[in-house]
Design an enzyme around this catalytic site. Structure first.
Site, PDB file in Angstrom:
ATOM      1  CB  SER A   8      51.255  39.676  44.920  1.00 12.83           C
ATOM      2  OG  SER A   8      50.017  39.509  44.274  1.00 12.83           O
ATOM      3  N   GLY A  48      48.025  34.991  44.389  1.00 14.41           N
ATOM      4  CA  GLY A  48      48.847  36.160  44.092  1.00 14.41           C
ATOM      5  C   GLY A  48      48.449  36.696  42.732  1.00 14.41           C
ATOM      6  CG  ASN A  52      45.836  34.318  40.910  1.00 14.86           C
ATOM      7  OD1 ASN A  52      46.271  33.214  41.211  1.00 14.86           O
ATOM      8  ND2 ASN A  52      45.213  35.100  41.780  1.00 14.86           N
ATOM      9  CG  PHE A 102      44.378  36.991  50.088  1.00 15.01           C
ATOM     10  CD1 PHE A 102      44.096  38.188  50.720  1.00 15.01           C
ATOM     11  CD2 PHE A 102      43.378  36.411  49.317  1.00 15.01           C
ATOM     12  CE1 PHE A 102      42.857  38.798  50.609  1.00 15.01           C
ATOM     13  CE2 PHE A 102      42.140  37.017  49.186  1.00 15.01           C
ATOM     14  CZ  PHE A 102      41.876  38.211  49.830  1.00 15.01           C
ATOM     15  CD  GLN A 172      44.371  43.505  45.168  1.00 10.65           C
ATOM     16  OE1 GLN A 172      44.984  44.008  44.233  1.00 10.65           O
ATOM     17  NE2 GLN A 172      44.077  42.213  45.222  1.00 10.65           N
ATOM     18  CD  GLN A 173      49.812  47.109  47.364  1.00 10.01           C
ATOM     19  OE1 GLN A 173      48.945  47.236  48.234  1.00 10.01           O
ATOM     20  NE2 GLN A 173      51.017  46.645  47.643  1.00 10.01           N
ATOM     21  N   GLY A 225      31.776  43.734  37.179  1.00  9.67           N
ATOM     22  CA  GLY A 225      31.070  42.553  37.658  1.00  9.67           C
ATOM     23  C   GLY A 225      30.018  42.079  36.678  1.00  9.67           C
ATOM     24  N   GLY A 256      38.928  38.831  38.729  1.00  4.11           N
ATOM     25  CA  GLY A 256      39.531  39.983  38.069  1.00  4.11           C
ATOM     26  C   GLY A 256      40.869  39.645  37.434  1.00  4.11           C
ATOM     27  CG  ASP A 257      43.945  38.290  39.873  1.00  3.05           C
ATOM     28  OD1 ASP A 257      43.893  39.538  39.880  1.00  3.05           O
ATOM     29  OD2 ASP A 257      44.167  37.612  40.892  1.00  3.05           O
TER      30      ASP A 257
END
Length: 327
Positions: A8, A48, A52, A102, A172-173, A225, A256-257
């Protein structure tokens, strides 16, 4: 190492709610939710997942190839990424749709409620990795990150067919793909990226146990995390790498990216999993302390100091020769 990042490209609208979502939700009325949160801050940022990750890799001087779809409003964003070392010439530009968007609100406990409008991203399925590889001279690794689901499936199939190692980052998907689709994305990736929640959800979605998934992937990297990073390979003792402690205000979007960008940079420099995870963790914390996903400014001395404080002087000294692109 030549890395392509598919996924994305989006604009992020990030808002901050000073209260707690939990205080506004009534347990016996969750089937009739109608809420509006009065936010104190709004930040409009470039984002995205693929963009990122590519931005982070570009900052380390690795010239990644971004593969995704953007909209009619792409010109300024494209220039920004090019200025930060990203090859954007393989981005598909829609003739009539806006770049994906987003919209996310974060509360005082760092919980998030977000919505994602795909827009031009729906056209990413039209992109041929074979053609991109021909233009660029080929890849050593392709990252399949969250994207139009059909695009993710197509690009995975192309990697398998072309014999290109790939990293699966379903993220996310997982919420929208069915069992067959999720399993298809695990067609022998060299790397699998998840967070702690996604690692459990992945098992539920595939119907496979942790060991069955490990048998289908090369290396499984799970971010946890504040608890750091867990790295597993079938038949190999797991590796745990501590997180880099943050300071100041925390905004979790994009951390995370950033971890993936740092970890992939370490792989590109052949640093091994532990040092790659340390590099990723340090970049993730840098983004965690910044509002927006591409607004951080890496300074070599500051970044090395962060690595030294978290992992010791030998670790920082080993990474230092590879950070020449930083100012």
């Amino acid at each position: 190492m030549r890395i392509a990042v598919t996924g994305s490209i989006a604009t992020d609208h990030l808002m901050t709610f000073p209260g707690r979502f939990a205080d506004q939700l009534l347990a016996d009325s969750l089937d009739k939710v109608s809420l509006s949160f009065l936010v104190e801050e709004l930040e409009i940022r470039r984002g995205g997942v693929a963009a990122n990750i590519a931005f982070g890799l570009g900052g380390f001087g690795l010239s990644p190839v971004l593969v995704g779809a953007a909209g009619t409003d792409w010109a300024d964003y494209q220039l920004w990424l090019k200025e930060h070392g990203v090859d954007t010439d393989s981005v598909h530009v829609s003739a009539d749709r806006h770049t994906a968007r987003f919209v996310c609100t974060t509360d005082a406990d760092h919980n998030q409620i977000g919505s994602f409008y795909p827009g031009a991203m729906s056209e990413a399925r039209e992109i041929s990795l074979r053609e991109v590889a021909a233009r660029t001279g080929g890849f050593d690794l392709v990252v399949i990150s969250p994207d139009d689901p059909e695009a993710m499936l197509r690009h995975t199939r192309e990697c398998v067919g072309l014999g290109i190692p790939f990293a699966a980052d379903i993220s996310q998907q997982l919420a929208v793909l069915d069992r067959e689709g999720v399993r298809a994305l695990l067609a022998g990736p060299a790397y699998l990226f998840t967070n702690a929640y996604e690692s459990v959800l992945l098992q539920e979605r595939t119907g496979w146990t942790e060991q069955q998934i490990l048998g289908r992937v090369g290396t499984w990297v799970t971010t946890r995390g504040a608890d750091g990073v867990h790295i597993e390979q079938a038949g190999v003792r797991p590796l745990d790498v501590p997180a880099v402690p943050p300071s100041g205000t925390l905004e979790p979007t994009g951390a995370g990216d950033a971890f993936r960008a740092g970890f992939l940079a370490g792989l590109a420099w052949d640093l091994g999993h532990e040092q790659s995870a340390r590099l990723g963790a340090a970049l993730a914390t840098t983004v965690l302390e910044t509002t927006g996903t591409q607004t951080y400014d890496l300074r070599r001395d500051t970044f090395l100091g962060r690595l030294r404080d978290a992992y010791g002087a030998p670790a920082a000294d080993a990474l230092a020769p590879h950070l020449k692109a930083l100012r």
